[in-house]
Design an enzyme around this catalytic site. Structure first.
Site, PDB file in Angstrom:
ATOM      1  N   GLY A 288       6.493   4.819   8.663  1.00  0.00           N
ATOM      2  CA  GLY A 288       5.712   5.958   8.693  1.00  0.00           C
ATOM      3  C   GLY A 288       5.920   6.688  10.015  1.00  0.00           C
TER       4      GLY A 288
ATOM      5  N   CYS B  68      13.344  10.237   7.533  1.00  0.00           N
ATOM      6  CA  CYS B  68      13.210   9.815   8.789  1.00  0.00           C
ATOM      7  C   CYS B  68      14.659   9.699   9.550  1.00  0.00           C
ATOM      8  CB  CYS B  68      12.826   8.450   8.974  1.00  0.00           C
ATOM      9  SG  CYS B  68      13.991   7.362   7.751  1.00  0.00           S
TER      10      CYS B  68
ATOM     11  N   GLU C 146       9.310  15.834  15.803  1.00  0.00           N
ATOM     12  CA  GLU C 146       9.770  15.550  14.113  1.00  0.00           C
ATOM     13  C   GLU C 146       9.311  16.743  13.521  1.00  0.00           C
ATOM     14  OE1 GLU C 146       8.639  12.104  12.113  1.00  0.00           O
ATOM     15  OE2 GLU C 146      10.527  11.679  11.250  1.00  0.00           O
TER      16      GLU C 146
ATOM     17  N   GLY D 120       2.300   4.296  13.518  1.00  0.00           N
ATOM     18  CA  GLY D 120       2.881   2.702  13.932  1.00  0.00           C
ATOM     19  C   GLY D 120       2.414   2.268  15.208  1.00  0.00           C
TER      20      GLY D 120
ATOM     21  N   THR E 179       5.420   7.680  13.763  1.00  0.00           N
ATOM     22  CA  THR E 179       5.339   6.903  15.271  1.00  0.00           C
ATOM     23  C   THR E 179       3.932   6.792  15.475  1.00  0.00           C
ATOM     24  OG1 THR E 179       7.382   7.648  15.703  1.00  0.00           O
ATOM     25  CG2 THR E 179       5.994   6.994  17.444  1.00  0.00           C
TER      26      THR E 179
ATOM     27  N   LYS F 237       0.983  -1.236  -0.035  1.00  0.00           N
ATOM     28  CA  LYS F 237      -0.048   0.002   0.030  1.00  0.00           C
ATOM     29  C   LYS F 237       0.857   1.177  -0.022  1.00  0.00           C
ATOM     30  CE  LYS F 237      -1.972   2.884   2.598  1.00  0.00           C
ATOM     31  NZ  LYS F 237      -1.897   4.293   1.511  1.00  0.00           N
TER      32      LYS F 237
ATOM     33  N   GLU G 247       9.135   1.095  11.099  1.00  0.00           N
ATOM     34  CA  GLU G 247      10.241   1.952  10.879  1.00  0.00           C
ATOM     35  C   GLU G 247       9.505   3.150  10.854  1.00  0.00           C
ATOM     36  OE1 GLU G 247      13.296   1.198  10.801  1.00  0.00           O
ATOM     37  OE2 GLU G 247      13.020  -0.892  10.215  1.00  0.00           O
TER      38      GLU G 247
HETATM   39  P1  NAP Z   1       2.300   8.133   7.774  1.00  0.00           P
HETATM   40  O1  NAP Z   1       1.065   9.177   7.686  1.00  0.00           O
HETATM   41  O2  NAP Z   1       2.334   7.366   9.068  1.00  0.00           O
HETATM   42  O3  NAP Z   1       1.636   7.364   6.620  1.00  0.00           O
HETATM   43  C1  NAP Z   1       2.439   6.175   6.178  1.00  0.00           C
HETATM   44  C2  NAP Z   1       1.852   5.128   5.526  1.00  0.00           C
HETATM   45  O4  NAP Z   1       0.648   4.437   6.328  1.00  0.00           O
HETATM   46  C3  NAP Z   1       0.865   5.803   4.286  1.00  0.00           C
HETATM   47  O5  NAP Z   1       0.719   4.694   3.190  1.00  0.00           O
HETATM   48  C4  NAP Z   1      -0.506   5.875   4.892  1.00  0.00           C
HETATM   49  O6  NAP Z   1      -1.582   5.851   3.943  1.00  0.00           O
HETATM   50  C5  NAP Z   1      -0.508   4.632   5.960  1.00  0.00           C
HETATM   51  N1  NAP Z   1      -1.576   4.993   6.902  1.00  0.00           N
HETATM   52  C6  NAP Z   1      -2.074   5.842   7.643  1.00  0.00           C
HETATM   53  N2  NAP Z   1      -2.769   5.401   8.663  1.00  0.00           N
HETATM   54  C7  NAP Z   1      -3.018   4.203   8.720  1.00  0.00           C
HETATM   55  C8  NAP Z   1      -3.628   3.281   9.427  1.00  0.00           C
HETATM   56  N3  NAP Z   1      -4.430   3.671  10.098  1.00  0.00           N
HETATM   57  N4  NAP Z   1      -3.454   2.103   9.122  1.00  0.00           N
HETATM   58  C9  NAP Z   1      -2.730   1.712   8.196  1.00  0.00           C
HETATM   59  N5  NAP Z   1      -2.036   2.411   7.400  1.00  0.00           N
HETATM   60  C10 NAP Z   1      -1.991   3.713   7.603  1.00  0.00           C
HETATM   61  O7  NAP Z   1       3.604   8.731   7.574  1.00  0.00           O
HETATM   62  P2  NAP Z   1       3.969   9.618   6.164  1.00  0.00           P
HETATM   63  O8  NAP Z   1       3.359  10.932   6.616  1.00  0.00           O
HETATM   64  O9  NAP Z   1       3.405   9.055   4.850  1.00  0.00           O
HETATM   65  O10 NAP Z   1       5.521   9.494   6.294  1.00  0.00           O
HETATM   66  C11 NAP Z   1       6.327  10.348   7.043  1.00  0.00           C
HETATM   67  C12 NAP Z   1       6.706   9.384   8.277  1.00  0.00           C
HETATM   68  O11 NAP Z   1       7.455   8.380   7.817  1.00  0.00           O
HETATM   69  C13 NAP Z   1       7.689  10.362   9.037  1.00  0.00           C
HETATM   70  O12 NAP Z   1       7.383  10.330  10.316  1.00  0.00           O
HETATM   71  C14 NAP Z   1       8.980   9.452   8.939  1.00  0.00           C
HETATM   72  O13 NAP Z   1       9.948   9.917   9.806  1.00  0.00           O
HETATM   73  C15 NAP Z   1       8.449   8.158   8.668  1.00  0.00           C
HETATM   74  N6  NAP Z   1       9.784   7.443   8.044  1.00  0.00           N
HETATM   75  C16 NAP Z   1      10.459   6.466   8.802  1.00  0.00           C
HETATM   76  C17 NAP Z   1      11.225   5.772   8.088  1.00  0.00           C
HETATM   77  C18 NAP Z   1      12.187   4.885   8.797  1.00  0.00           C
HETATM   78  O14 NAP Z   1      12.815   3.939   8.036  1.00  0.00           O
HETATM   79  N7  NAP Z   1      12.183   4.774   9.969  1.00  0.00           N
HETATM   80  C19 NAP Z   1      11.547   5.946   6.871  1.00  0.00           C
HETATM   81  C20 NAP Z   1      10.743   6.849   6.057  1.00  0.00           C
HETATM   82  C21 NAP Z   1       9.776   7.453   6.551  1.00  0.00           C
HETATM   83  P3  NAP Z   1      -2.129   7.257   3.495  1.00  0.00           P
HETATM   84  O15 NAP Z   1      -0.955   7.704   2.582  1.00  0.00           O
HETATM   85  O16 NAP Z   1      -3.244   6.987   2.698  1.00  0.00           O
HETATM   86  O17 NAP Z   1      -2.527   8.185   4.737  1.00  0.00           O
END
Ligand code: NAP
Length: 504
Positions: A239, A295, A398, A244, A241, A186, A261
């Site tokens: 994504g 991240c 963050e 997660g 925290t 996804k 992650e």
């Molecule tokens: P996000 O809002 O958590 O979304 C990540 C993914 O999860 C998206 O595909 C999102 O779909 C989906 N999602 C949202 N709510 C969900 C739920 N309740 N159940 C299942 N899936 C769900 O994160 P983001 O804003 O896209 O990305 C930025 C974050 O990613 C930052 O916090 C960054 O630090 C972190 N990140 C971490 C790493 C690492 O390796 N540690 C690497 C890259 C990024 P939608 O897009 O449709 O909302």
């Protein structure tokens, strides 16, 4: 010549981008679509099928059938060859995919290209690793020999963010397939296009239908339905925290394997004995790559008080000179953020820091024009905030934008204390001329990756992942491959006589 952001958009808008289920490109079960945009221009660049829970069910069923059908028993050599073919196809298509990624994510095109090359390297790494899935043998007694097998964990939900759309998808797809798992991927709603392309190329590489399924759609519906689906054995998530935490909670009901992650607030420590040029240049990269939407962005620079002024002056000069603009222009160093909303959020942090008493040394919002056809409101200039105390919100949360803080420390002990004084623990960098200190400090920082005198944090083959609220599990390495397997112990009777524990 690379086209500008406003050119050739028309070529990308014809027909909705379909879901990939069981090797077929399908519209969603209810026919709905959503529009995906170019963050840099604010213009639509395509219609994308919006998966439903019925599509989730169909994709998981297809992935289960592919797993049980033959994929989980395909020889490692065959899986390796398919991953290798996918790597070649990705490499051959890298220019087109980089442009697509740039249009959909706002990141400079050369960065998108570098990430696609890393995805290729990752596929190559796991093509090799697939052939090194070893178990162990142990002679329990003369009558019992045991050995272990590493079996695929099963059907995996791979849920990825928008900051590295294709690369993050590959970080999950490659070890999953190498281990003999099947996946339902996804992508983030903001950046669905290259993940769909990856699915298409996987088929072209000969990976059987159903092994890779791709479902764009809202996280709260499609993502959550995947995590909750009884046919999913493992969830691999990257994504925020907070997301997660929600995923871990939903997955717990089915006791699913989960790797997370998550976010970071990584420190970048500059000691007084560091090579200042190297520290300044490396620190620029460590925060401003991908406009700080990484991240592992080292978003807190901790500087020894003896060199604070010198470092700050050099760093601010370089940060202010970085070229912000059209992500498709070759000389752009900092592109658009993922959306206007994200830019507003970032500026909220900057303004909040100033209100808390910190000093804006350079950067901030873009006033006026930034380029023809570009939406200036989606850009933020490389920003440096000085005089930050670690308890301030800007040093704890963050930001996920091109914003870095400068904080003084007096000695090594204080540097380590400040570095660790956040709820995250993803990455860190240490700049020092003292080799022993570099290793000593690396040992004391609570983070999954620590760099010494170099700014990079992620390479195929090197485990990547977090401590504390940055998550659990690892990517990019043999350690990640293990997380896509279950260990099975087999016990073999090797005694000359029948075993008769009851003495019957
Ligand atoms: P996000 O809002 O958590 O979304 C990540 C993914 O999860 C998206 O595909 C999102 O779909 C989906 N999602 C949202 N709510 C969900 C739920 N309740 N159940 C299942 N899936 C769900 O994160 P983001 O804003 O896209 O990305 C930025 C974050 O990613 C930052 O916090 C960054 O630090 C972190 N990140 C971490 C790493 C690492 O390796 N540690 C690497 C890259 C990024 P939608 O897009 O449709 O909302």
């Amino acid at each position: 010549m690379i086209p500008t952001a406003t050119a050739t958009i028309a070529a990308m808008t014809d027909g909705p981008h379909a879901l990939l289920i069981d090797g077929e490109r399908r519209p969603s079960s209810d026919g709905r679509t959503f529009t995906t945009h170019s963050p840099a221009t604010g213009q639509p660049i395509g219609e994308v099928s919006r998966a439903t829970t019925q599509d989730v069910d169909a994709a998981v069923t297809a992935a289960r059938a592919a797993l049980d059908g033959s994929w989980s028993r395909t020889s490692p050599q065959k899986r390796a060859r398919m991953l290798g073919r996918l790597a070649l196809l990705l490499e051959a298509d890298a220019d087109r995919l980089a442009e697509l990624e740039t249009r959909n994510s706002g990141k400079p095109r050369w960065q998108a290209l570098a990430e696609i090359r890393q995805a290729v390297a990752d596929l190559d790494f796991y093509a090799g690793a697939a052939q090194h899935l070893y178990g162990r043998s142990f002679v329990v007694s003369p009558a019992v020999l045991s050995y272990t097998l590493r079996e695929p964990v099963g059907v995996c939900a791979a849920i990825v963010p928008w900051n590295y759309p294709l690369m993050m998808a590959t970080w999950k797809l490659a070890p999953a397939l190498a281990a003999g798992c099947t996946i339902v991927l996804k992508p983030a709603s903001a950046t669905p296009l290259t993940a769909l392309e990856l699915g298409r190329l996987a088929l072209e590489a000969g990976i059987p239908p159903g092994v890779v399924n791709v479902l764009p759609g809202p996280g709260s519906e499609v993502g959550e339905a995947l995590v909750a689906h009884p046919g999913i054995d493992k969830v691999a998530f990257t994504g925020e925290t907070q997301t997660g935490r929600r995923i871990a909670t939903v997955a717990a009901a089915g006791l699913k394997r989960v790797s997370l992650e998550l976010g970071g607030k990584s420190p970048n420590i500059v000691f007084e004995d560091a090579d200042m040029d190297a520290a300044v240049l490396g620190s620029l990269w460590a925060i401003y790559y991908a406009a700080g939407q990484s991240c592992e962005a080292r978003s807190r620079i901790l500087v020894h008080e003896a060199v604070y002024e010198r470092f700050a002056e050099a760093f601010v000069t370089k940060a202010a000179a970085l070229r912000v603009g059209d992500p498709l222009a070759e000389d752009t160093q900092v592109g658009a953020l993922i959306s206007r909303t994200q830019a507003e959020r970032v500026m909220g942090f900057v303004n909040g820091a100033v209100a808390e008493g910190a000093e804006l040394l350079t950067g901030g919002a873009v006033d006026g024009q930034i380029g023809d056809g570009l939406d200036a409101a989606a850009f933020v200039r490389p920003t440096v905030i000085g005089g930050v105390r670690n308890e301030m919100r800007i040093a704890q949360e963050e930001v996920f934008g091109p914003v870095v803080t400068l904080t003084r420390f007096a000695d090594e002990q204080e540097a380590v204390k400040i570095a660790n004084d956040v709820r995250f623990g993803l990455a860190a960098t240490v700049w020092t001329g003292d080799t022993a200190r570099g290793h000593r400090v690396a040992g004391r920082i609570r983070a999954g990756t620590v760099g010494i005198n170099q700014p990079y944090a992620a390479f195929p083959g090197v485990p990547f992942g977090g401590f504390k609220e940055s998550g659990y599990g690892r990517e990019l390495s043999i350690d990640a491959l293990d997380l896509y397997t279950e260990i099975k112990a087999v016990l073999v009777g090797t005694g000359a006589k029948p075993q008769n524990p009851f003495g019957a």
